[in-house]
Design a protein around this motif. Structure first.
Motif, PDB file in Angstrom:
ATOM      1  N   ALA A 258       0.814  -1.570   0.035  1.00  0.00           N
ATOM      2  CA  ALA A 258       0.081   0.219   0.482  1.00  0.00           C
ATOM      3  C   ALA A 258       1.465   1.022   0.298  1.00  0.00           C
ATOM      4  O   ALA A 258       0.544   2.412  -0.548  1.00  0.00           O
ATOM      5  CB  ALA A 258      -0.977  -0.188   1.431  1.00  0.00           C
ATOM      6  N   SER A 259       1.992   1.010   0.466  1.00  0.00           N
ATOM      7  CA  SER A 259       3.155   2.777   0.545  1.00  0.00           C
ATOM      8  C   SER A 259       3.618   2.866  -0.734  1.00  0.00           C
ATOM      9  O   SER A 259       3.776   3.989  -1.246  1.00  0.00           O
ATOM     10  CB  SER A 259       3.903   1.633   1.773  1.00  0.00           C
ATOM     11  OG  SER A 259       5.017   1.124   1.107  1.00  0.00           O
ATOM     12  N   GLN A 260       3.010   1.870  -1.292  1.00  0.00           N
ATOM     13  CA  GLN A 260       4.303   2.229  -3.248  1.00  0.00           C
ATOM     14  C   GLN A 260       3.034   2.213  -4.110  1.00  0.00           C
ATOM     15  O   GLN A 260       3.019   3.318  -4.681  1.00  0.00           O
ATOM     16  CB  GLN A 260       4.128   0.398  -3.614  1.00  0.00           C
ATOM     17  CG  GLN A 260       6.105   0.005  -3.048  1.00  0.00           C
ATOM     18  CD  GLN A 260       6.440  -1.834  -3.509  1.00  0.00           C
ATOM     19  OE1 GLN A 260       5.772  -1.981  -3.748  1.00  0.00           O
ATOM     20  NE2 GLN A 260       7.581  -2.442  -2.690  1.00  0.00           N
ATOM     21  N   LEU A 261       1.914   2.349  -3.593  1.00  0.00           N
ATOM     22  CA  LEU A 261       0.370   3.220  -4.565  1.00  0.00           C
ATOM     23  C   LEU A 261       0.855   3.882  -3.782  1.00  0.00           C
ATOM     24  O   LEU A 261       0.658   5.097  -4.692  1.00  0.00           O
ATOM     25  CB  LEU A 261      -0.659   1.897  -3.896  1.00  0.00           C
ATOM     26  CG  LEU A 261      -2.003   2.288  -4.482  1.00  0.00           C
ATOM     27  CD1 LEU A 261      -1.964   2.383  -5.693  1.00  0.00           C
ATOM     28  CD2 LEU A 261      -2.989   1.801  -4.370  1.00  0.00           C
ATOM     29  N   LYS A 262       0.439   4.391  -2.481  1.00  0.00           N
ATOM     30  CA  LYS A 262       0.577   5.744  -2.019  1.00  0.00           C
ATOM     31  C   LYS A 262       1.749   6.382  -2.357  1.00  0.00           C
ATOM     32  O   LYS A 262       1.365   7.490  -2.592  1.00  0.00           O
ATOM     33  CB  LYS A 262       0.823   5.900  -0.108  1.00  0.00           C
ATOM     34  CG  LYS A 262       0.696   6.867  -0.197  1.00  0.00           C
ATOM     35  CD  LYS A 262       0.908   6.738   1.791  1.00  0.00           C
ATOM     36  CE  LYS A 262      -0.018   8.367   2.591  1.00  0.00           C
ATOM     37  NZ  LYS A 262       1.387   9.475   2.351  1.00  0.00           N
ATOM     38  N   GLY A 263       2.661   5.877  -2.507  1.00  0.00           N
ATOM     39  CA  GLY A 263       3.775   7.098  -3.715  1.00  0.00           C
ATOM     40  C   GLY A 263       3.733   7.985  -4.858  1.00  0.00           C
ATOM     41  O   GLY A 263       3.976   8.612  -5.373  1.00  0.00           O
ATOM     42  N   LEU A 264       2.847   6.742  -5.364  1.00  0.00           N
ATOM     43  CA  LEU A 264       2.246   6.873  -7.092  1.00  0.00           C
ATOM     44  C   LEU A 264       1.976   7.839  -6.936  1.00  0.00           C
ATOM     45  O   LEU A 264       1.388   8.977  -7.596  1.00  0.00           O
ATOM     46  CB  LEU A 264       2.094   5.644  -7.689  1.00  0.00           C
ATOM     47  CG  LEU A 264       3.201   4.543  -8.614  1.00  0.00           C
ATOM     48  CD1 LEU A 264       2.386   3.298  -8.792  1.00  0.00           C
ATOM     49  CD2 LEU A 264       4.311   5.174  -8.817  1.00  0.00           C
ATOM     50  N   ASN A 268       1.673  12.296  -7.755  1.00  0.00           N
ATOM     51  CA  ASN A 268       0.550  12.333  -9.096  1.00  0.00           C
ATOM     52  C   ASN A 268       0.114  11.374  -9.934  1.00  0.00           C
ATOM     53  O   ASN A 268      -0.212  11.707 -11.336  1.00  0.00           O
ATOM     54  CB  ASN A 268       0.001  14.027  -9.167  1.00  0.00           C
ATOM     55  CG  ASN A 268      -0.638  15.257  -7.876  1.00  0.00           C
ATOM     56  OD1 ASN A 268      -1.146  14.860  -7.173  1.00  0.00           O
ATOM     57  ND2 ASN A 268       0.239  16.084  -7.276  1.00  0.00           N
ATOM     58  N   ILE A 269       0.993  10.534 -10.482  1.00  0.00           N
ATOM     59  CA  ILE A 269       0.766   9.740 -10.985  1.00  0.00           C
ATOM     60  C   ILE A 269      -0.487   9.151 -11.471  1.00  0.00           C
ATOM     61  O   ILE A 269      -1.466   9.008 -12.480  1.00  0.00           O
ATOM     62  CB  ILE A 269       2.032   8.787 -11.459  1.00  0.00           C
ATOM     63  CG1 ILE A 269       3.176   9.744 -11.900  1.00  0.00           C
ATOM     64  CG2 ILE A 269       1.523   8.036 -12.494  1.00  0.00           C
ATOM     65  CD1 ILE A 269       4.575   8.778 -10.891  1.00  0.00           C
TER      66      ILE A 269
END
Length: 828
Positions: A258-264, A268-269
């Motif tokens: 979930a943290s990797q998704l939050k990074g994207l 604003n990707i």
């Protein structure tokens, strides 16, 4: 029909000055109530919508608008508060069905509404206590319990009734609440809550900035976060193949965190957005009935088509494993291709699991299941999909009859003989099979009833030309009906001393079947371990404190259970009457059979199918699949194993206690026994070879057993109908059973005598008053009066009004005001 569905009695050009609506409330009250409509709500009024109303002093309910009138009533009316729905949640045919059921089965429309609507559509207000700030914080005048509640109110400012119960550790909080209101510590507010909540889930989208291929390529090539780019690539693949991507699915398929998704998302990707989703899993819709019927089925299908030209109801008498389901599928296809809906009624939830898998092969997502194992939110969603016509076919138990069909063309009533179609408790005590005939008439729809052992009443109606009748007398694939042999348990009991559970003959047959890698079903219509215990020294039998029944020992829980009120008691080690430890177990239930099988057939896989073993939403389906896959060798069960199940490798069926089925004190005992034993026999030898059925009985010359050995329904019917005619029982009469209940034995006996004296003024054919075999249930003593009526419909309608008047007259006497009188029309 369409005119009714789109009816809106108040449009913007309406010149109506005043209007009144008749409202059905979901309560056991004898009539509907009239409310006035304030001018600002005129345009929202539609028949079938819910209106928020106050009933009584200040309790709020969502009632269904039944009718609208411009004529002012001669009495004062309350105003409705609001119209909840923008469009009807039920259509006029459903309201007509409610009215018919309430009239025919002698209950209120409110009771029918309560049974018909999903819980989350039956809204009522919740009582909330609001703290009165003017009272202050000096609670010294209050007693201990009131003080605790006042303290909690001071802190929280408002409390629900459940919270008051938790604070005081008592159920009866109303006297306490009245005391607090009288002292002006608080006041009451009725909060009207809608419990249905849409299910929402996060969906992931690509920032529109990267819809340009060049920018997207630049992003992918220049990124310094490889894990995030892997996640982005997974997203791009899913969006291309599926169209939209949920957060749950993306993380699962990409293996990202979930943290990797939050990074994207932070870059604003990608961005997340909550969307409403269905709780019910959907599969692609289709209509494929390309399978071939055999010659017998083709002939019967033609006969059904001809029958439906002349009659609206057709009874299909087809022997077990004759392929009735395939004929149902062909009929369903015919009606849905005409743009109509179909309802497939089954007597038990347990049957839906296997049937739905078969029907989904043919109809995919066009079909849905509806039954009580669904949660309240799922039921609302399914209700709405049927109302809009999105779902074309519904498979369900008796409650599915109440669904808001828009364009119903066909109702199938499978296993129409089954008593489970009759609702017992609470009201409305309707028979879904009979109600289906009336419901279909409202749509000019057809009804196809099917059974290997039709009810005596339905077969009589068919022979009298009320229904069309077709016969399917050949098993699919040409397999012979199973051979039935009777084992005389008197001879076995003499050598084994006691009730025979598994006779040597049955055991030998089981061993042979298992050696051939085939499967076995054993039927015993008693659950638990031992139906009752008895002290071998003094004869004491443990009984329920609330009911006049013996307690059943359940070994799994190691407790004594009452199968009437549900209470459980610790297992007794010593006799409370004499102190002995000499307990004897009498008779046997499915648990005890399972235990003996585990000893005798330890190398084989054994399972039990009864209410205790099959709990939870999918437990039954899992067990059926295991048996289908031959991961179970021996299945022992109650009547759950009897009904309509189709197993390829079952070669042997054992009926362990036929005497128990033939010993009930009821005029339908022979019919019920024949149906149960013939149906469970039909589970044997359905595909490749003739099956074998072994019936253990001591009354080996009982006529029902002789009819069973020949699989001769017609001879059974002729014998049974002659007896019914002689004693004026259905189908030659109609029955209404009046059950009286009260906590005091003498009061209910006296009330029954009083009611009987009143009824004798108008009715000659009365049975009773008499106490039933189980004469006390849940601490209430019971008395029964059975009234036999002629079959003249108009006369019956008038007689029901007379019965209702006499019940009201009895309850007008102060002495009998608290006596509960329950009418049951066409009791089973």
């Amino acid at each position: 029909m369409q005119k009714h569905l789109e009816q809106n009695l108040f449009n913007e050009n309406s010149n109506i000055a005043d209007a009144w609506i008749e409202v059905i409330l979901p309560l056991a009250i004898p009539k509907t109530y009239t409310y006035s409509v304030p001018s600002f709500l005129y345009n929202k009024i539609q028949i079938g919508c819910r209106a928020e109303v106050v009933f009584g002093k200040n309790k709020k309910y969502a009632g269904i608008i039944k009718s609208v009138s411009k004529i002012k009533p001669a009495y004062e009316t309350k105003e409705i508060i609001n119209v909840i729905d923008e469009e009807p949640i039920v259509y006029p045919p459903q309201l007509s069905l409610w009215k018919w059921i309430s009239d025919y089965y002698m209950c209120s429309e409110g009771e029918v509404m309560s049974a018909a609507l999903p819980t989350h559509l039956k809204l009522s207000s919740e009582t909330i206590l609001i703290y009165n700030e003017e009272y202050g914080d000096d609670f010294s005048e209050l007693d201990n319990e009131a003080y605790l509640v006042a303290e909690a109110l001071l802190i929280k400012k408002e409390l629900r009734l459940t919270e008051v119960q938790m604070v005081t550790d008592t159920i009866h909080v109303y006297p306490l609440i009245k005391k607090l209101i009288d002292k002006k510590v608080c006041f009451v507010w009725e909060a009207f809550n809608n419990n249905y909540k849409e299910k929402k889930e996060n969906f992931i989208f690509l920032n529109p900035e990267f819809n340009n291929d060049d920018k997207l390529n630049e992003l992918l090539n220049n990124s310094k976060a490889p894990k995030q780019m892997e996640l982005l690539l997974s997203f791009l693949h899913l969006i291309k193949t599926q169209g939209e991507v949920s957060q749950t699915e993306l993380l699962k398929k990409s293996g990202a965190s979930a943290s990797q998704l939050k990074g994207l998302i932070d870059k604003n990707i990608l961005f997340a957005e909550k969307k409403s989703i269905d709780r019910l899993k959907s599969i692609p819709k289709k209509s494929d009935t390309s399978f071939e019927l055999n010659d017998s089925q083709k002939k019967i299908l033609e006969e059904i088509e001809i029958a439906f030209v002349q009659k609206d109801v057709c009874l299909l008498h087809g022997i077990t494993s004759s392929g009735k389901t395939q004929l149902y599928i062909k009929q369903i296809e015919k009606f849905i291709t005409q743009g109509k809906q179909a309802l497939y009624l089954l007597p038990e939830i347990t049957l839906t699991a296997q049937i739905i898998r078969r029907l989904q092969i043919n109809f995919g997502g066009n079909i849905a299941i509806y039954h009580s194992k669904f949660n309240n939110n799922e039921r609302v969603e399914l209700w709405n999909k049927i109302k809009t016509g999105e779902i074309k076919i519904v498979l369900g138990a008796r409650s599915a009859l109440f669904l808001p069909f828009k364009n119903l063309g066909l109702i199938i009533v499978d296993e129409e003989h089954d008593p489970s179609f009759k609702q017992q408790e609470p009201a409305p005590r309707y028979n879904a099979r009979d109600a289906a005939v009336f419901y279909a008439s409202l749509f000019n729809a057809k009804v196809l009833m099917g059974s290997a052992t039709p009810s005596v009443e339905s077969y009589y109606n068919a022979l009298k030309n009320k229904y069309a009748l077709v016969h399917l007398n050949e098993r699919y694939g040409g397999i012979k009906l199973p051979e039935i042999k009777i084992i005389d348990t008197k001879t076995v009991a003499a050598s084994k001393k006691g009730k025979v559970m598994i006779s040597p003959q049955l055991k030998a047959a089981m061993e042979e079947v298992l050696q051939n890698d085939r499967q076995i079903i054993l039927f015993q219509n008693r659950r638990g371990y031992a139906p009752f215990l008895i002290c071998g020294t003094c004869g004491f039998i443990p009984r329920c404190k609330n009911c006049d029944v013996t307690l059943t020992l359940h070994k799994f829980s190691n407790k004594l259970h009452c199968h009437y009120c549900g209470n459980t008691y610790p297992k007794l080690n010593t006799c409370p009457a004499c102190g002995s430890v000499n307990w004897m177990e009498k008779n046997f239930g499915t648990e005890k059979i399972e235990e003996e099988l585990l000893d005798d057939f330890s190398k084989n896989k054994i399972a039990r199918m009864d209410v205790d073993a099959v709990r939870g939403k999918n437990a039954h389906d899992i067990l059926i699949k295991l048996f289908e896959q031959h991961r179970i060798d021996i299945l022992v069960g109650t009547q759950m194993v009897v009904k309509g199940l189709d197993f390829e490798k079952v070669s042997l069926v054992g009926i362990l206690d036929a005497d128990g089925l033939l010993s009930f004190a009821d005029f339908r005992v022979n019919e019920r026994a024949f149906q149960l034993m013939e149906q469970v026999s039909g589970r044997a030898g359905r595909k490749t070879e003739q099956g074998l059925v072994l019936i253990q009985a001591s009354k080996i010359n009982h006529p029902v057993l002789l009819f069973l050995q020949e699989h001769d329904y017609k001879k059974f019917y002729e014998n049974e109908i002659a007896m019914r005619k002689q004693f004026f029982y259905p189908p030659f009469s109609r029955l209404i059973r009046l059950t009286l209940k009260h906590k005091i034995k003498e009061t209910v006996y006296e009330a029954a005598e009083q009611l009987d004296n009143l009824l004798k003024k108008n009715f000659q054919n009365l049975i009773g008053p008499a106490a039933p075999i189980i004469n006390r249930v849940r601490s209430m003593y019971l008395m029964e009066i059975v009234i036999k009526l002629s079959k003249d419909a108009k006369q019956i309608e008038a007689q029901k009004k007379v019965i209702t008047n006499y019940i009201n007259l009895l309850k007008a006497d102060k002495k009998f005001r608290s006596v509960v009188v329950i009418p049951d029309v066409d009791p089973l």
